[in-house]
Design a protein around this motif. Structure first.
Motif: not given
Length: 138
Positions: A61-81
């Motif tokens: 997880x990576x975030x950028x946080x300001x005074x009132x807002x946030x942006x998020x990046x998540x890197x995941x592994x997903x189950x097959x199917x």
């Protein structure tokens, strides 16, 4: 990624600050709650932390946080199917809802990066490998 606590709110008796690491943990937990997510993809440093016995709740997880807002990046592994677009959309909704509910920040974007697909048989082999490692380490 911001490393300094953001000045979130001033009250009559002081300031309320939410560290970016807190947002990362919230986003990480909200991500792994989603059905179809096998795990987080945190790269080399996250793997070392887990090998040392500490659970890294902000892994992937990576975030950028300001005074009132946030942006998020998540890197995941997903189950097959599972349907990747549906799982990714549910991750976006759950992360946004969790952060906004718990912090009061407005989440302007949640970017989902799918790094791998995990097969069911790989989970069983991984569990067996972990047992072997635990036995060797004693």
């Amino acid at each position: 990624m911001s490393t300094l606590p953001t000045e979130f709110e001033r009250t009559e008796i002081g300031e309320i600050q939410i560290a970016p690491e807190v947002i990362e943990v919230i986003a990480g937990l909200a991500t792994v709650e989603v059905k179809g997510v096998a795990g987080m993809s945190g790269g080399f440093a996250g793997g070392i932390v887990e090998l040392l016995g500490r659970k890294n709740l902000s892994k992937g997880v990576k975030v950028e946080v300001g005074q009132r807002e946030a942006a998020v990046d998540v890197s995941v592994i997903i189950e097959y199917g599972t349907r990747l677009p549906e799982v990714a959309a549910e991750i976006q909704r759950n992360v946004k809802r969790s952060i906004e509910t718990m912090t009061g920040l407005t989440v302007v974007e949640v970017n989902v990066h799918i790094h791998d697909v995990q097969f069911k048989s790989a989970e069983k082999n991984t569990a067996a490998d972990d047992t072997d490692v635990a036995l060797r380490v004693k």
